[in-house]
Design an enzyme around this catalytic site. Structure first.
Site, mmCIF file in Angstrom:
data_model
loop_
_atom_site.group_PDB
_atom_site.id
_atom_site.type_symbol
_atom_site.label_atom_id
_atom_site.label_comp_id
_atom_site.label_asym_id
_atom_site.label_seq_id
_atom_site.Cartn_x
_atom_site.Cartn_y
_atom_site.Cartn_z
ATOM 1 N N ASN A 224 0.843 -1.191 0.000
ATOM 2 C CA ASN A 224 0.000 0.000 0.000
ATOM 3 C C ASN A 224 0.880 1.245 0.000
ATOM 4 O O ASN A 224 2.108 1.151 0.029
ATOM 5 C CB ASN A 224 -0.979 -0.008 1.178
ATOM 6 C CG ASN A 224 -0.270 -0.079 2.519
ATOM 7 O OD1 ASN A 224 0.507 0.803 2.873
ATOM 8 N ND2 ASN A 224 -0.534 -1.150 3.274
ATOM 9 N N ASP B 39 -4.470 -6.381 4.755
ATOM 10 C CA ASP B 39 -5.524 -7.281 5.233
ATOM 11 C C ASP B 39 -5.336 -8.709 4.711
ATOM 12 O O ASP B 39 -5.751 -9.668 5.366
ATOM 13 C CB ASP B 39 -6.894 -6.770 4.797
ATOM 14 C CG ASP B 39 -7.270 -5.471 5.494
ATOM 15 O OD1 ASP B 39 -6.887 -5.311 6.669
ATOM 16 O OD2 ASP B 39 -7.927 -4.630 4.867
ATOM 17 N N LYS C 142 9.755 -16.057 -10.796
ATOM 18 C CA LYS C 142 8.936 -14.969 -11.322
ATOM 19 C C LYS C 142 7.818 -15.518 -12.206
ATOM 20 O O LYS C 142 8.059 -16.321 -13.113
ATOM 21 C CB LYS C 142 9.805 -14.000 -12.124
ATOM 22 C CG LYS C 142 9.033 -12.842 -12.725
ATOM 23 C CD LYS C 142 9.946 -11.945 -13.545
ATOM 24 C CE LYS C 142 9.138 -10.843 -14.236
ATOM 25 N NZ LYS C 142 10.011 -9.991 -15.079
ATOM 26 N N PRO D 40 -3.421 -12.040 10.067
ATOM 27 C CA PRO D 40 -3.829 -11.902 11.480
ATOM 28 C C PRO D 40 -4.074 -10.435 11.817
ATOM 29 O O PRO D 40 -3.396 -9.551 11.316
ATOM 30 C CB PRO D 40 -2.628 -12.466 12.249
ATOM 31 C CG PRO D 40 -1.467 -12.374 11.302
ATOM 32 C CD PRO D 40 -2.039 -12.561 9.932
ATOM 33 N N ASP D 41 -5.071 -10.192 12.656
ATOM 34 C CA ASP D 41 -5.438 -8.839 13.068
ATOM 35 C C ASP D 41 -4.710 -8.508 14.367
ATOM 36 O O ASP D 41 -5.015 -9.074 15.425
ATOM 37 C CB ASP D 41 -6.952 -8.740 13.271
ATOM 38 C CG ASP D 41 -7.426 -7.319 13.476
ATOM 39 O OD1 ASP D 41 -6.818 -6.600 14.300
ATOM 40 O OD2 ASP D 41 -8.393 -6.909 12.812
ATOM 41 N N ILE D 42 -3.758 -7.618 14.293
ATOM 42 C CA ILE D 42 -2.896 -7.319 15.442
ATOM 43 C C ILE D 42 -3.691 -6.731 16.596
ATOM 44 O O ILE D 42 -3.582 -7.175 17.746
ATOM 45 C CB ILE D 42 -1.758 -6.370 15.021
ATOM 46 C CG1 ILE D 42 -0.865 -7.051 13.985
ATOM 47 C CG2 ILE D 42 -0.935 -5.944 16.245
ATOM 48 C CD1 ILE D 42 0.185 -6.130 13.377
ATOM 49 N N PHE E 160 -5.641 3.085 14.292
ATOM 50 C CA PHE E 160 -5.776 4.092 13.244
ATOM 51 C C PHE E 160 -6.765 3.577 12.213
ATOM 52 O O PHE E 160 -6.817 2.370 11.926
ATOM 53 C CB PHE E 160 -4.430 4.362 12.561
ATOM 54 C CG PHE E 160 -3.617 5.452 13.205
ATOM 55 C CD1 PHE E 160 -3.340 6.637 12.535
ATOM 56 C CD2 PHE E 160 -3.127 5.299 14.494
ATOM 57 C CE1 PHE E 160 -2.599 7.633 13.131
ATOM 58 C CE2 PHE E 160 -2.381 6.285 15.101
ATOM 59 C CZ PHE E 160 -2.118 7.466 14.411
ATOM 60 N N LYS F 160 -14.875 0.171 14.056
ATOM 61 C CA LYS F 160 -13.600 -0.475 14.356
ATOM 62 C C LYS F 160 -13.240 -0.331 15.828
ATOM 63 O O LYS F 160 -12.732 -1.278 16.447
ATOM 64 C CB LYS F 160 -12.504 0.146 13.484
ATOM 65 C CG LYS F 160 -11.149 -0.531 13.578
ATOM 66 C CD LYS F 160 -10.174 0.084 12.567
ATOM 67 C CE LYS F 160 -8.811 -0.586 12.630
ATOM 68 N NZ LYS F 160 -7.868 0.011 11.635
ATOM 69 N N LYS G 164 -13.120 -4.006 17.694
ATOM 70 C CA LYS G 164 -11.800 -4.502 18.086
ATOM 71 C C LYS G 164 -11.463 -4.233 19.551
ATOM 72 O O LYS G 164 -10.373 -4.567 20.010
ATOM 73 C CB LYS G 164 -10.727 -3.894 17.182
ATOM 74 C CG LYS G 164 -10.871 -4.316 15.722
ATOM 75 C CD LYS G 164 -9.666 -3.936 14.895
ATOM 76 C CE LYS G 164 -9.828 -4.413 13.461
ATOM 77 N NZ LYS G 164 -8.623 -4.166 12.641
#
Length: 401
Positions: A209, A279, A289, A306-308, A324, A338, A342
């Site tokens: 990203n 994600d 390649k 995994p979602d920290i 964030f 969120k 969470k």
């Protein structure tokens, strides 16, 4: 907010933004600061020394060859006198000379001779600011511990639009006040994650990203300035480690960041998840390649990372959690969802897109918590980070005592 009896040396280099420094002197003195001004020869072409003398109430120095002052080694006396050195505006030429260690006028000599923190407020044409030479000088100065305030983006005196505007006097004053501020996180252990994560597809391609890591690095530096012992977990970025960071851990993938953050937060008081963690990741990484085959579509099978934050909040004992949320639409709705989903203590939300959030020198944030919110208006990321840390410290004390 006060600067009572603080000793500030204001350096003024050549540039049209020098007129703003007149107001800066006035604003610093309003808070009780003692201000002495040193100008470069080129700066006197924009504002006269007489103007700064009238505003500061102190003699203004321009030349290293002032016999009356230098008979007593006046440049060394000034360097020792100052608790902070702030150069505003800092021109491209001034930054280049400082990066090379020049001492060919009074102002650059003072910067070499002082043991006090040095702050630069860059001001120049947007193309000059973006030039590789200027950015290399910027990196060198930061690596040596020089604090950079700005620049901001917007209309410029030359008629162009972009990054290169000197921060406004009230923003610079706030930064100097913050540098003397209370150590609101003194004794606390803080972990900050920053930057993007990259998920490899094959040996040469990856999914990533646009996060530059600047906001997270600014938050880490602000936390260190507030007295915290900071561990910075950084994704793949090209940024120097901020001054005062106790430990930096470099990672690449979301899984690596998850492991590093989990280990670092084992005894942490606060975790600030400023990283833009991917994600998803490919189910498998091709060993060679991948090649095109007669225009055939390429399908990638992805699996969720995994979602920290969710992992940390599920633990019985966990640090104060700040997330964030970078959104392109419906920012408040997604951020509050969120926050609740969470189990976070606080979330910093901002809109991203063209000219917003990613790959910019400034940002704007809205903070949300269970029963409140606060707006942090668009500002340089370093200034915004200091404001954010103050808010986090306030909420931490309210929740954890």
């Amino acid at each position: 907010m006060t600067l009572a009896q603080r000793r500030l040396l204001l350096g003024v280099s050549g540039g049209i933004a020098a007129y703003k420094s007149c107001e800066l002197v006035r604003r610093l003195r309003e808070l009780g600061a003692h201000v002495r001004v040193v100008m470069t020869e080129n700066a006197t072409r924009f504002v006269t020394p007489t103007t700064f003398q009238a505003l500061s109430g102190e003699p203004v120095r321009v030349s290293l060859w002032d016999e009356s002052a230098e008979a007593a080694m006046g440049h060394i006396e000034l360097a020792r006198w100052a608790e902070r050195v702030l150069i505003a505006p800092a021109s491209a030429d001034l930054m280049a000379r400082l990066a090379q260690g020049h001492a060919n006028d009074l102002l650059t000599t003072l910067c070499l001779a002082t043991a006090s923190p040095v702050y630069l407020a860059p001001a120049m044409n947007q193309q000059m600011w973006a030039h590789a030479a200027t950015q290399a000088n910027l990196a060198t100065l930061r690596a040596r511990g020089v604090h950079i305030l700005g620049p901001a983006a917007g209309d410029q005196a030359c008629g162009e639009v972009g990054s290169g505007r000197m921060l406004e006097p009230h923003e610079l004053r706030a930064a100097i006040v913050a540098s003397f501020g209370d150590q609101v996180l003194q004794g606390r252990k803080v972990v900050v994650s920053a930057g993007p994560t990259y998920e490899d597809i094959d040996p040469v391609r990856f999914i990533g990203n646009r996060s530059s890591g600047r906001m997270g690095f600014a938050v880490a530096e602000a936390a260190a300035q507030a007295g915290a012992q900071v561990t910075l977990v950084a994704g793949p970025v090209s940024l120097a480690t901020p001054q005062g960071i106790a430990r930096r851990v470099d990672v690449r993938s979301a899984a690596q960041m998850h492991a590093a953050v989990t280990a670092a937060t084992a005894d942490a008081d606060i975790y600030i998840g400023a990283a833009a963690v991917g994600d998803y990741r490919p189910n498998s990484v091709a060993p060679q390649k991948l090649k095109k085959h007669d225009g055939a579509a390429l399908a990638l099978q992805l699996t969720e990372n995994p979602d920290i934050l969710a992992h940390l909040s599920a633990q019985r004992a966990h640090p104060f959690l700040v997330g964030f949320a970078a959104e392109t639409q419906d920012v408040e709705r997604y951020a509050r969802d969120k926050l609740q989903r969470k189990g976070l203590d606080m979330i910093a939300a901002n809109q991203v897109g063209e000219g917003l959030g990613f790959e910019t020198a400034d940002n704007a944030i809205t903070l949300y918590w269970a029963d409140g919110s606060a707006e942090l208006p668009r500002a340089d990321k370093a200034l915004l980070a200091r404001q954010l840390i103050e808010r986090i410290a306030d909420r931490y004390r309210a929740v954890r005592g």
